[in-house]
Design an enzyme around this catalytic site. Sequence first.
Site, mmCIF file in Angstrom:
data_model
loop_
_atom_site.group_PDB
_atom_site.id
_atom_site.type_symbol
_atom_site.label_atom_id
_atom_site.label_comp_id
_atom_site.label_asym_id
_atom_site.label_seq_id
_atom_site.Cartn_x
_atom_site.Cartn_y
_atom_site.Cartn_z
ATOM 1 N N ASN A 226 -9.939 0.248 -1.068
ATOM 2 C CA ASN A 226 -9.126 0.048 0.146
ATOM 3 C C ASN A 226 -9.963 0.300 1.389
ATOM 4 O OD1 ASN A 226 -7.075 -0.232 -1.675
ATOM 5 N ND2 ASN A 226 -5.755 1.314 -0.761
ATOM 6 N N HIS B 27 -9.443 4.831 -2.650
ATOM 7 C CA HIS B 27 -8.787 4.837 -1.328
ATOM 8 C C HIS B 27 -9.741 5.416 -0.292
ATOM 9 C CE1 HIS B 27 -4.475 3.706 -1.824
ATOM 10 N NE2 HIS B 27 -4.935 3.649 -3.067
ATOM 11 N N GLY B 28 -9.449 5.113 0.968
ATOM 12 C CA GLY B 28 -10.248 5.693 2.053
ATOM 13 C C GLY B 28 -11.669 5.181 2.065
ATOM 14 N N GLU C 197 -1.599 9.004 5.987
ATOM 15 C CA GLU C 197 -1.078 7.770 5.407
ATOM 16 C C GLU C 197 0.432 7.770 5.569
ATOM 17 O OE1 GLU C 197 -2.284 8.493 1.346
ATOM 18 O OE2 GLU C 197 -0.234 8.872 0.749
ATOM 19 N N HIS D 125 -8.489 9.141 4.243
ATOM 20 C CA HIS D 125 -8.242 7.992 5.122
ATOM 21 C C HIS D 125 -8.842 8.268 6.496
ATOM 22 C CE1 HIS D 125 -4.508 7.221 2.498
ATOM 23 N NE2 HIS D 125 -5.350 6.247 2.263
ATOM 24 N N ASP E 192 0.821 -1.219 0.000
ATOM 25 C CA ASP E 192 0.000 0.000 0.000
ATOM 26 C C ASP E 192 0.858 1.274 0.000
ATOM 27 O OD1 ASP E 192 -2.449 1.300 0.181
ATOM 28 O OD2 ASP E 192 -2.576 1.158 2.368
ATOM 29 N N HIS E 193 0.398 2.277 -0.728
ATOM 30 C CA HIS E 193 1.023 3.612 -0.764
ATOM 31 C C HIS E 193 2.517 3.575 -1.115
ATOM 32 C CE1 HIS E 193 -2.507 5.966 -0.093
ATOM 33 N NE2 HIS E 193 -2.895 5.023 0.720
HETATM 34 O O1 LIG Z 1 -7.017 3.801 1.650
HETATM 35 C C1 LIG Z 1 -6.807 3.037 2.578
HETATM 36 C C2 LIG Z 1 -5.530 2.321 2.658
HETATM 37 O O2 LIG Z 1 -4.662 2.705 1.635
HETATM 38 C C3 LIG Z 1 -7.804 2.751 3.631
HETATM 39 O O3 LIG Z 1 -8.517 3.884 3.975
HETATM 40 P P1 LIG Z 1 -9.547 3.847 5.226
HETATM 41 O O4 LIG Z 1 -8.715 3.598 6.438
HETATM 42 O O5 LIG Z 1 -10.211 5.171 5.232
HETATM 43 O O6 LIG Z 1 -10.487 2.705 4.959
HETATM 44 O O1 LIG Z 2 -2.794 4.574 4.119
HETATM 45 C C1 LIG Z 2 -3.712 4.107 4.666
HETATM 46 C C2 LIG Z 2 -3.791 2.831 5.355
HETATM 47 O O2 LIG Z 2 -4.873 2.964 6.246
HETATM 48 C C3 LIG Z 2 -2.527 2.397 6.037
HETATM 49 O O3 LIG Z 2 -2.244 3.177 7.126
HETATM 50 P P1 LIG Z 2 -0.941 3.023 8.049
HETATM 51 O O4 LIG Z 2 0.170 3.791 7.399
HETATM 52 O O5 LIG Z 2 -1.400 3.584 9.353
HETATM 53 O O6 LIG Z 2 -0.641 1.537 8.157
HETATM 54 ZN ZN LIG Z 3 -1.393 9.086 -1.049
HETATM 55 ZN ZN LIG Z 4 -4.954 4.677 0.931
#
Ligand SMILES: O=C(CO)COP(=O)(O)O
Ligand SMILES: O=C[C@H](O)COP(=O)(O)O
Ligand SMILES: [Zn+2]
Ligand SMILES: [Zn+2]
Length: 363
Positions: A291, A269-270, A186, A230, A113-114
């Site tokens: 996500n 996302h989010g 994030e 997020h 992720d990211h």
């Molecule tokens: O985008 C996300 C992880 O990359 C998840 O977002 P949320 O925590 O808002 O569900």
């Molecule tokens: O980026 C969003 C995800 O909810 C992951 O979050 P995190 O960096 O806290 O693991």
């Molecule tokens: Zn981003």
């Molecule tokens: Zn995300």
Amino acid sequence: MGAQDVLTRKTGVITGDDVMKLFQHARENKYAIPAINVTSSSTVVAALEAARDKKSPIILQTSQGGAAYFAGKGVSNDTPHKQFASIQGAIAAAHYIRAIAPAYGIPVVLHTDHCAHKLLPWLDGMLDADEAYFKEHGEPLFSSHMIDLSEEPKDENIKTTAKYLERAAPMKQWLEMEIGITGGEEDGVNNEDVDNASLYTQPEDIYDVYSALSAISPYFSIAAAFGNVHGVYKPGNVKLHPELLQKHQKYAKEKIGGSDEKPLFLVFHGGSGSTKQEFSDAISYGVVKVNLDTDLQWAYLTGIRDYVLTKKDYIKTQVGNPDGEDKPNKKYFDPRVWVREGEKTMSARVQEALIDFNTANQL
Ligand SMILES: O=C(CO)COP(=O)(O)O
Ligand SMILES: O=C[C@H](O)COP(=O)(O)O
Ligand SMILES: [Zn+2]
Ligand SMILES: [Zn+2]
């Protein structure tokens, strides 16, 4: 035709053309696959169990912080080199998921992720592991990764993302990128005060991404910002505009000139805190991955919280409870009992997402 009919590997971690076929199947059949942030074997099995019970594919992903947690908070992320814990943790999660996923009888996309600019050594380390695995097995260790240079200038974002796609392409590895910023937090960066315009990506920017990346490989998706944030906030604070995604598809179709109504693979996302309508609108415009993290963190807690609160008189001492002062409490404080309660509530919330995203019964 169900998703498993179009896949060559029908259960366990899928890679390469199978990932493409799964996302095409999702886009054609108007469903999106939930991408679950996993941080432990317990959260992995909670997600797998939900997907198995709802006859669905699933995406399991680790964030940079989640991967370090998988390694253990006692492992350094600075020594012997940058991102050590996050690299080792992501690799450990990958091997664990590869080993256990077939036991659930469903296809699984193994993703990360990211990954903001400062975290690129994490991605580099995982790609080293992918290439080593590819040499031995003819496929990368991970199905896909995300690179998130959305906070960099657009040209820089596209140029560097293209460089990473060039590295992933010979392994037919999928790459997700982000353009326009996801609000909230994030990778430990707080984007709560980011300027409003960057929360909404414009069609021209999306097409610039598409034209640069499609020249390298077809295996990519775009996390276009349409007001995504997020985390979960008071209702009314987040203004999603999924209809923007339809504009992106139309603009790209006109520019490309083909007959494909939805040439882009889009990522939402989010997901936490969004409405069923927002999900179904976004999915109808070509979102193939949503996500979901915060709602699942919450769901996991609720099972454990309720267990602890209702069993509080059985977990104060090793021996002695309301049934008798000589009664042992072992069967109440065994982690397989109370951690399991978190798995059950998390799994139920994943099942809800599978229904909301129209993923249930798509195998
Ligand atoms: O985008 C996300 C992880 O990359 C998840 O977002 P949320 O925590 O808002 O569900
Ligand atoms: O980026 C969003 C995800 O909810 C992951 O979050 P995190 O960096 O806290 O693991
Ligand atoms: Zn981003
Ligand atoms: Zn995300």
